[in-house]
Each structure stands twice: as C-alpha cells, then as structure tokens.
Design an enzyme around this catalytic site. Structure first.
Site, PDB file in Angstrom:
ATOM      1  N   ASP A  17      -3.191 -10.470  -2.463  1.00 11.93           N
ATOM      2  CA  ASP A  17      -3.521 -10.115  -1.262  1.00 11.93           C
ATOM      3  C   ASP A  17      -5.229  -9.618  -1.349  1.00 11.93           C
ATOM      4  OD1 ASP A  17      -2.247  -8.753   1.475  1.00 11.93           O
ATOM      5  OD2 ASP A  17      -4.203  -7.655   0.690  1.00 11.93           O
ATOM      6  N   ASP A  51      -4.786 -12.656   3.389  1.00 14.35           N
ATOM      7  CA  ASP A  51      -6.153 -12.226   3.940  1.00 14.35           C
ATOM      8  C   ASP A  51      -7.426 -12.509   3.137  1.00 14.35           C
ATOM      9  OD1 ASP A  51      -4.998 -10.585   2.251  1.00 14.35           O
ATOM     10  OD2 ASP A  51      -4.969  -8.757   3.669  1.00 14.35           O
ATOM     11  N   HIS A  65      -6.485  -6.985  -0.257  1.00 16.39           N
ATOM     12  CA  HIS A  65      -6.603  -5.583  -0.773  1.00 16.39           C
ATOM     13  C   HIS A  65      -5.664  -5.289  -2.055  1.00 16.39           C
ATOM     14  CE1 HIS A  65      -7.323  -6.000   3.561  1.00 16.39           C
ATOM     15  NE2 HIS A  65      -8.439  -5.200   3.244  1.00 16.39           N
ATOM     16  N   HIS A  95       0.979  -1.084   0.010  1.00 18.78           N
ATOM     17  CA  HIS A  95       0.041  -0.033  -0.132  1.00 18.78           C
ATOM     18  C   HIS A  95       0.912   1.273   0.007  1.00 18.78           C
ATOM     19  CE1 HIS A  95      -3.643  -2.200   0.376  1.00 18.78           C
ATOM     20  NE2 HIS A  95      -3.488  -2.798   1.425  1.00 18.78           N
TER      21      HIS A  95
END
Length: 309
Positions: free
Chosen positions: A162, A246, A164, A125
């Site tokens: 991931d 995740d 996200h 991120h």
C-alpha cells in the site's frame, strides 16, 4: 492452481459518507472488473461472518466490544477524523475478518493454492486499541494470528505494498518474533511511520520507504533488494499480503507512480517466494486504492498473477 476470491455484499454496504474516499464504489469497481475479465477458474466464495473472538486475536477483547457496541443504528459515527462507521459497518468488519480467516483455512487445508479477499473496511492502519486511517480491525493481523492459533504455524509474514505505511500491522507485530512485516510505502506521508530504522524488537520489521514521485524502478528495486531478502531470511510458513493499490499513478491520495503492470510483477515475485519458502501458501487482502478504474485494473492484474502461479 486454484485461486479463491472471498467477498460479501455487506462489505459494499459499509458507507462512511458520500464524499469519503473509502466508499462502496471501490469494492463495486473491483467486483465489476473481476467479472468483466472473465477469469476462468477463479472461485468466488462468500465470506463467512467472522466472530468477535477472532478479532480479539489481534486486539484486546474490550476494544473489539467497544467498536461493535458503538456501530450506529442510524446515520454515521466517526471513530476518528478519517474512520467513519454506518449501520452496516459492524457486519462488514466481521465479514472482512471472516474472509481472511476462511482464506487461511482453505489454503492450509489444500482446498486453494492462494486467495484474494475483496473486503472493506480495510485494516492495516488499525492498531491494537485504536481505529484509524479508515480501519477498525486489522484484518491481516487477525489472519496471521489465526494461522498460528488454529493451524499451529510458527512463522507468518506480511508484505504490504500500500502507498501508506501499515502502522497498525507493524505495531501489532513489533514484539512478536514469530511474525514478520515488510512494507514499501511513500514517505513522508500519512501516518508518518515506516522509516528504515524501524526494525522491530526482534529485527522482524523491514521498511523500504519510497520518496514522492517514485515509480516502477524504485519500487521493483525495493522489493528485490530489501523486501524479498528479508522475507527469505525469515523463512515463513505462510505469506499474507496487504494489497493496497493506491501507489498507482492515477490515485488521488498520494504521489507514487506505479503502473498496472507493477502489481502483476510484485504478485509474481511474491508468489514465487511463496513457492520457494512455504509450499505456495499465500493470501492477499484488499487495503487502499481510490481511483476506481485504476483499482479495478490493478486488482485484475493481481488476481491474474495469483491464478498463473
């Protein structure tokens, strides 16, 4: 096949706070699971300390200096609402960079066929000048640029599974025709980027967003029909993986329904792509995963698939 596992105790000591989901227990769980699995032949290596200059391969030097100069000596400091530093965070962040760059060096030298980096804080991120989403420096982007600058590679790819979207990696790669980024992720979800229409300035970005509650079938279809064709067309000389776990059905931070076996499967497919495209050169680094039991099991599945390549 020789698989190396890079980690360092400093990456456990980074402590964003007792109730933070990105806590030291994550990496303790990964290390304990890998140890309990008794993976004969896995080479554990201590991550060297990376340098600010290496971090500056993906970030402006003044941003790198700002982060390192603002690591607190006591207590905690928030770079944003999610991204919190403690006194050990600067060392952890540099060890994370040291892990991924050392893994690149080992694979490029033929000392290892592939590698997994068990590090934190995570990185995907982090944008060029912005810490966010638990991330300070973009580890996988640093690794990609290190491969180009130190080993003369022309084309480096990152695949991110991931839950996200890796907005930071996408932003850093957007204008770079020699860099490729492909991502599967839940959408809508933090950070709000990652639509299929986001394709990069040189058609070098491939996003395969998945709806909430999607599971194995949708994930595998996205990998087979979207990610792997894009990766093959790009023809990388090195594949890097942002390995977030995740999207697992037991993870508390999102709503996808992957199983342990999905992480073995996607690793096998990426290892196969690396064998076809770039002499097997593949390096993976830990991103998300917040249910400690599921994270440990998923990492074991991931590493077993790396070792079986």
């Amino acid at each position: 096949m020789t698989t190396c596992y890079y980690t360092h105790p400093a990456c456990v000591e980074h402590d964003p706070g007792a109730y933070h989901p990105e806590n030291p227990g994550r990496l303790r769980a990964v290390n304990a699971a890998l140890e309990a699995a008794v993976l004969d032949g896995l080479q554990w290596r201590e991550a060297p300390r990376g340098t600010p200059e290496q971090a500056a391969l993906a970030h402006p030097a003044d941003y790198v200096g700002f982060v390192l100069e603002n690591i607190p000596q006591t207590g905690q400091l928030a770079f944003d609402g999610d991204t919190v530093a403690s006194p050990a965070t600067g060392e952890a962040a540099l060890r994370a960079i040291g892990a991924v760059t050392a893994a690149v060096d080992a694979v490029m030298a033929g000392e290892a066929d592939n590698a997994f980096c068990g590090v934190r804080p995570p990185g995907h991120h982090a944008e060029q000048t912005r810490a966010m989403g638990f991330c300070l420096f973009n580890n996988v982007a640093v690794a990609a640029q290190h491969a180009r600058h130190e080993h003369g590679l022309d084309r480096v790819a990152v695949v991110d599974f991931d839950v996200h979207h890796g907005n930071g990696t996408q932003a850093i790669f957007w204008d770079e025709p020699e860099l490729f980024f492909a991502s599967t992720h839940q959408m809508p979800l933090y950070p709000g980027t990652g639509s299929a229409e986001e394709r990069g300035a040189h058609d070098n970005i491939v996003n395969a967003p998945l709806p909430p509650s999607a599971g194995s079938q949708a994930f595998r279809q996205a990998i087979e029909e979207t990610v792997l064709p894009g990766l093959t067309a790009f023809a990388p000389e090195l594949i890097l993986v942002s390995a977030g776990f995740d999207a697992h059905k037991d993870d508390p931070l999102a709503g996808l329904n992957f199983e342990d076996e999905d992480y073995a499967w996607v690793t096998e497919r990426l290892v196969g792509a690396a064998a076809e495209l770039c002499d097997g050169r593949l390096i993976s680094t830990l991103e998300g995963g917040y249910n400690h039991d599921a994270l440990g099991r998923s990492c074991v599945a991931h590493v077993k698939a790396l070792m079986a390549a």
